[in-house]
Motif scaffolding. Sequence first.
Motif, mmCIF file in Angstrom:
data_model
loop_
_atom_site.group_PDB
_atom_site.id
_atom_site.type_symbol
_atom_site.label_atom_id
_atom_site.label_comp_id
_atom_site.label_asym_id
_atom_site.label_seq_id
_atom_site.Cartn_x
_atom_site.Cartn_y
_atom_site.Cartn_z
ATOM 1 N N LYS A 15 -8.772 -1.176 2.683
ATOM 2 C CA LYS A 15 -8.703 0.274 2.860
ATOM 3 C C LYS A 15 -7.932 0.939 1.724
ATOM 4 N N TYR A 16 -6.850 0.327 1.300
ATOM 5 C CA TYR A 16 -6.000 0.949 0.272
ATOM 6 C C TYR A 16 -6.176 0.306 -1.098
ATOM 7 N N ASN A 17 -7.206 -0.556 -1.194
ATOM 8 C CA ASN A 17 -7.505 -1.180 -2.478
ATOM 9 C C ASN A 17 -6.328 -1.937 -3.081
ATOM 10 N N VAL A 18 -5.631 -2.693 -2.273
ATOM 11 C CA VAL A 18 -4.522 -3.522 -2.756
ATOM 12 C C VAL A 18 -5.110 -4.881 -3.134
ATOM 13 N N ILE A 69 -6.267 -3.819 5.728
ATOM 14 C CA ILE A 69 -5.432 -2.795 5.079
ATOM 15 C C ILE A 69 -5.578 -2.884 3.557
ATOM 16 N N ALA A 93 0.839 -1.200 0.000
ATOM 17 C CA ALA A 93 0.000 0.000 0.000
ATOM 18 C C ALA A 93 0.877 1.254 0.000
ATOM 19 N N ALA A 94 1.899 1.259 0.848
ATOM 20 C CA ALA A 94 2.762 2.441 0.965
ATOM 21 C C ALA A 94 3.495 2.725 -0.346
ATOM 22 N N ARG A 132 2.461 1.845 -3.269
ATOM 23 C CA ARG A 132 1.473 1.763 -4.353
ATOM 24 C C ARG A 132 1.900 0.710 -5.376
#
Length: 408
Positions: free
Chosen positions: A220-223, A217, A161-162, A164
Motif C-alpha cells: 500500500k505504501y510502496n515500502v 502495508i 511507511a510512517a 517514509r
Amino acid sequence: MLVVQKYGGSSVADAERIFNVAGRIAECYDQGNDVVVVLSAQGDTTDDLIAKAAEIDPNASKREMDMLLSTGEQQSVALMAMALNKMGYAAVSLNAMQVGISTTSEYSNAKIKLISRGRIEQELERKNIVIVTGFQGINKYEDITTLGRGGSDTSAVAIAAALRADKCEIYTDVNGVYTADPRVVKDARKIDEISYSEMAELASLGAKVLHTRSVEIAQKYNVELVVRSSLTREEGTVIKGENSVEKILVSGVASDKDVARVTIEGIDDKPGKAFEVFALFDKKKISVDIIIQSIGRGGTNDISFTIEKSSLKNVIQLLEEYKEKLGAKKITFDDKIAKVSIVGAGMATHSGVASLMFEALYDAGVNIKMISTSEIKISVLIDEKDEESALIAIHDKFQLAMQSLRQN
Ligand code: ADP
Ligand code: ASP
Ligand code: MG
C-alpha cells in the motif's frame, strides 16, 4: 538515509545474539544513517508467557493476555539499548505508548491505525539510535494491544511507511524467502525477488517468514522490503512492485495446519440457505476460507467450509444451535487436516499448473479432500499426516517443471 531494521526473536535470543545484532545496527549508524530498529521478544519468550498465563487461566481475557505478552518486546528493546550504550553508542528504547502507535481496539489481533512521527524524529535529531517494541500498540482506551503472532514485521513496515524510510530490512534466522520452508523442504531455493502480491499470498497461506499484514502495508505504501539473515552476510530477498519482478510460474509452496473443515449435511436445497449460514458467521466475525457446496440430491445439499482451528468450538456450537432453523441434518468436522498451496503470478497465463500439482499428490499417494483456486494460487486440503510429504512432492515437481521450461 533513514533505515528501519527489524530483528526477530531468534536473532536476539541471548546476550551473544544481542551483541551480534547491536554490532550490525552500529555498522549501519556508522555509515551515516538514521537508524530505527524494531525488535521481537527474545527466543521463545512469547510462547513461555502464553504457557505461564495458561497455568493461571487458559481462557484469560485477551486484554490481560496483551498486557502480558507485550512485556516480551519491552525486555528486548531495553536490553538492546543497553548493549548499544555499552558499546559507546547513543540509543534509546521506546514502547508503543511512547512512540504513539494507535491501533483498533481488538485485543490480540489489533490493526495499526496511525503512528506518530514526533517522538521518533526527536530522538533521531538527537542522533540517537531508536529501538522500538514490535508487536504492540495502544487502543482508544489507552490499553496495550498486540498485532497477532508474528506481528513485529508489521510494526516495522508500518513505522517505515510512517517515517517514509528509505529502506526496511527484516532480519531473521534464514537467508531470505525460499521456494518452501527451508526447514521442511531441504532443497528449497532462496528467491532473489518476489512481488508484494505473491509474498502476501505465501504469507497468508502459511509461510510465516513474514506477517501477512506487513506485506499488505508494504504494498500500500510502496515500502521496498528486504528479508535477510542476522547471522550471515548473504544478500536476502527483495519484495517489491509487480511490474519490476519477473512473472514466474510457481514462486513458492506453503502449508498451514491451522485449519479445520466443517460440513453441514442435508441442508434444504432452497435459495437463501448458504446466505443464512454465512451471515451467521459474518455477524460473529468468524472468517471462512474455502467453501464447497455439493450437487443437491433428493432436495438436500451438503456445505463444507474451512475455518481457523481456534474458531472450531464456536462454529460447532453455533451450528448446533441453528441446525433446526437451517433445516440441516448433521454437523461434522475434521481438525486433523492441513492446507497445502502453491503461489505464482505466472499461473494466470499458463494452463496445466493444477494438474501438475494433483499429479505430484497422486505420486505421493496423498488424497485430496478439497480444492480451491484463484488467479495466483491453488490450495488443497489433505490429511495432516501427509503435510510434509505433500510439500516435498509438490516442490520437487515444480522444480523439475520449471527447469525444463527454462531449457525450452
Ligand atoms: P522471526 O523470529 O525472525 O520473525 P519467524 O520464525 O517468524 O522468524 O520466521 C522465520 C521462519 O519462517 C524460518 O525459520 C522458516 O522456518 C519459516 N519459513 C516458512 N516458510 C518459509 C519460506 N518460504 N521462506 C523462508 N522461511 C520460511
Ligand atoms: N513476539 C511476537 C510473537 O512471537 C511477535 C513477533 O515475534 O513478531 O508472535
Ligand atoms: Mg516472525
